[in-house]
Design a protein around this motif. Sequence first.
Motif, PDB file in Angstrom:
ATOM      1  N   LEU A  16       0.761  -1.176  -0.238  1.00  0.00           N
ATOM      2  CA  LEU A  16      -0.085   0.043  -0.085  1.00  0.00           C
ATOM      3  C   LEU A  16       0.830   1.293   0.047  1.00  0.00           C
ATOM      4  O   LEU A  16       0.570   2.124  -0.514  1.00  0.00           O
ATOM      5  N   ILE A  17       2.086   1.072   0.738  1.00  0.00           N
ATOM      6  CA  ILE A  17       2.909   2.438   0.702  1.00  0.00           C
ATOM      7  C   ILE A  17       3.393   2.709  -0.488  1.00  0.00           C
ATOM      8  O   ILE A  17       3.565   3.837  -1.034  1.00  0.00           O
ATOM      9  N   GLY A  18       4.019   1.374  -1.337  1.00  0.00           N
ATOM     10  CA  GLY A  18       4.452   1.498  -2.706  1.00  0.00           C
ATOM     11  C   GLY A  18       3.379   2.203  -3.543  1.00  0.00           C
ATOM     12  O   GLY A  18       3.700   2.710  -4.536  1.00  0.00           O
ATOM     13  N   LEU A  19       2.174   1.743  -3.536  1.00  0.00           N
ATOM     14  CA  LEU A  19       1.102   2.055  -4.236  1.00  0.00           C
ATOM     15  C   LEU A  19       0.846   3.604  -4.072  1.00  0.00           C
ATOM     16  O   LEU A  19       0.662   4.370  -5.100  1.00  0.00           O
ATOM     17  N   ILE A  20       0.788   4.223  -2.876  1.00  0.00           N
ATOM     18  CA  ILE A  20       0.712   5.633  -2.694  1.00  0.00           C
ATOM     19  C   ILE A  20       1.883   6.187  -3.569  1.00  0.00           C
ATOM     20  O   ILE A  20       1.596   7.330  -3.974  1.00  0.00           O
ATOM     21  N   GLY A  37      -8.968   5.434  -1.620  1.00  0.00           N
ATOM     22  CA  GLY A  37      -8.762   5.589  -0.002  1.00  0.00           C
ATOM     23  C   GLY A  37     -10.059   5.232   0.972  1.00  0.00           C
ATOM     24  O   GLY A  37      -9.805   4.520   1.722  1.00  0.00           O
ATOM     25  N   ILE A  38     -11.154   5.626   0.300  1.00  0.00           N
ATOM     26  CA  ILE A  38     -12.467   4.851   1.068  1.00  0.00           C
ATOM     27  C   ILE A  38     -12.575   3.279   0.880  1.00  0.00           C
ATOM     28  O   ILE A  38     -12.932   2.998   2.058  1.00  0.00           O
ATOM     29  N   SER A  39     -12.131   3.002  -0.302  1.00  0.00           N
ATOM     30  CA  SER A  39     -12.327   1.650  -0.295  1.00  0.00           C
ATOM     31  C   SER A  39     -11.431   0.720   0.793  1.00  0.00           C
ATOM     32  O   SER A  39     -11.668  -0.108   1.408  1.00  0.00           O
ATOM     33  N   ILE A  40      -9.964   1.234   0.798  1.00  0.00           N
ATOM     34  CA  ILE A  40      -9.186   0.841   1.871  1.00  0.00           C
ATOM     35  C   ILE A  40      -9.598   0.995   3.380  1.00  0.00           C
ATOM     36  O   ILE A  40      -9.374   0.015   4.212  1.00  0.00           O
ATOM     37  N   ILE A  41     -10.165   2.423   3.618  1.00  0.00           N
ATOM     38  CA  ILE A  41     -10.671   2.503   4.867  1.00  0.00           C
ATOM     39  C   ILE A  41     -11.702   1.360   5.342  1.00  0.00           C
ATOM     40  O   ILE A  41     -11.793   0.860   6.353  1.00  0.00           O
ATOM     41  N   LEU A  42     -12.564   1.198   4.324  1.00  0.00           N
ATOM     42  CA  LEU A  42     -13.886   0.138   4.550  1.00  0.00           C
ATOM     43  C   LEU A  42     -13.101  -1.382   4.829  1.00  0.00           C
ATOM     44  O   LEU A  42     -13.637  -1.977   5.680  1.00  0.00           O
ATOM     45  N   VAL A  43     -12.547  -1.699   3.899  1.00  0.00           N
ATOM     46  CA  VAL A  43     -11.732  -2.957   4.172  1.00  0.00           C
ATOM     47  C   VAL A  43     -10.939  -3.245   5.514  1.00  0.00           C
ATOM     48  O   VAL A  43     -11.192  -3.958   6.340  1.00  0.00           O
ATOM     49  N   GLY A  44     -10.180  -2.268   5.718  1.00  0.00           N
ATOM     50  CA  GLY A  44      -9.514  -2.183   7.240  1.00  0.00           C
ATOM     51  C   GLY A  44     -10.542  -2.005   8.319  1.00  0.00           C
ATOM     52  O   GLY A  44     -10.184  -2.676   9.320  1.00  0.00           O
ATOM     53  N   TYR A  58      -2.320  -4.221  12.658  1.00  0.00           N
ATOM     54  CA  TYR A  58      -2.119  -4.041  11.390  1.00  0.00           C
ATOM     55  C   TYR A  58      -3.452  -3.387  10.704  1.00  0.00           C
ATOM     56  O   TYR A  58      -3.138  -2.559   9.772  1.00  0.00           O
ATOM     57  N   GLU A  59      -4.468  -3.920  11.105  1.00  0.00           N
ATOM     58  CA  GLU A  59      -5.941  -3.420  10.481  1.00  0.00           C
ATOM     59  C   GLU A  59      -6.082  -1.796  10.522  1.00  0.00           C
ATOM     60  O   GLU A  59      -6.644  -1.234   9.603  1.00  0.00           O
ATOM     61  N   TYR A  60      -5.662  -1.297  11.858  1.00  0.00           N
ATOM     62  CA  TYR A  60      -5.676   0.212  12.156  1.00  0.00           C
ATOM     63  C   TYR A  60      -4.743   0.754  11.302  1.00  0.00           C
ATOM     64  O   TYR A  60      -4.953   1.954  10.726  1.00  0.00           O
ATOM     65  N   ILE A  61      -3.678   0.174  10.955  1.00  0.00           N
ATOM     66  CA  ILE A  61      -2.607   0.854  10.044  1.00  0.00           C
ATOM     67  C   ILE A  61      -3.162   1.082   8.548  1.00  0.00           C
ATOM     68  O   ILE A  61      -2.824   2.073   7.926  1.00  0.00           O
ATOM     69  N   ILE A  62      -3.799  -0.034   8.005  1.00  0.00           N
ATOM     70  CA  ILE A  62      -4.450  -0.040   6.911  1.00  0.00           C
ATOM     71  C   ILE A  62      -5.704   1.010   7.030  1.00  0.00           C
ATOM     72  O   ILE A  62      -5.664   1.913   5.659  1.00  0.00           O
ATOM     73  N   VAL A  63      -6.207   1.276   7.788  1.00  0.00           N
ATOM     74  CA  VAL A  63      -7.279   2.259   7.655  1.00  0.00           C
ATOM     75  C   VAL A  63      -6.843   3.621   7.646  1.00  0.00           C
ATOM     76  O   VAL A  63      -7.070   4.583   7.131  1.00  0.00           O
ATOM     77  N   PHE A  64      -5.558   3.795   8.593  1.00  0.00           N
ATOM     78  CA  PHE A  64      -4.881   5.133   8.655  1.00  0.00           C
ATOM     79  C   PHE A  64      -4.353   5.481   7.092  1.00  0.00           C
ATOM     80  O   PHE A  64      -4.513   6.580   6.778  1.00  0.00           O
TER      81      PHE A  64
END
Length: 78
Positions: A16-20, A37-44, A58-64
Amino acid sequence: MAIFMMYLFGVIIIGLIGLIYVILRKGVCGLKLMLLGISIILVGGIIGVDPNYNFGGYEYIIVFIGLILSIIGLGKKD
């Protein structure tokens, strides 16, 4: 099994960091970036509230990361 899942989520976060980085270099439309970003927030968020999963934060890092993508997309001028 739990160690494998921790490594898997570590790889996902690095991806995800590489994707950014790639998105910011390529110049993607701000609306697409916000939707991603909204999609990643929902999944996390779904992973975060599910009581069967325990990934050690880790899931909260994904939301962040999703929140950061949404803010970057909001700030982009198209």
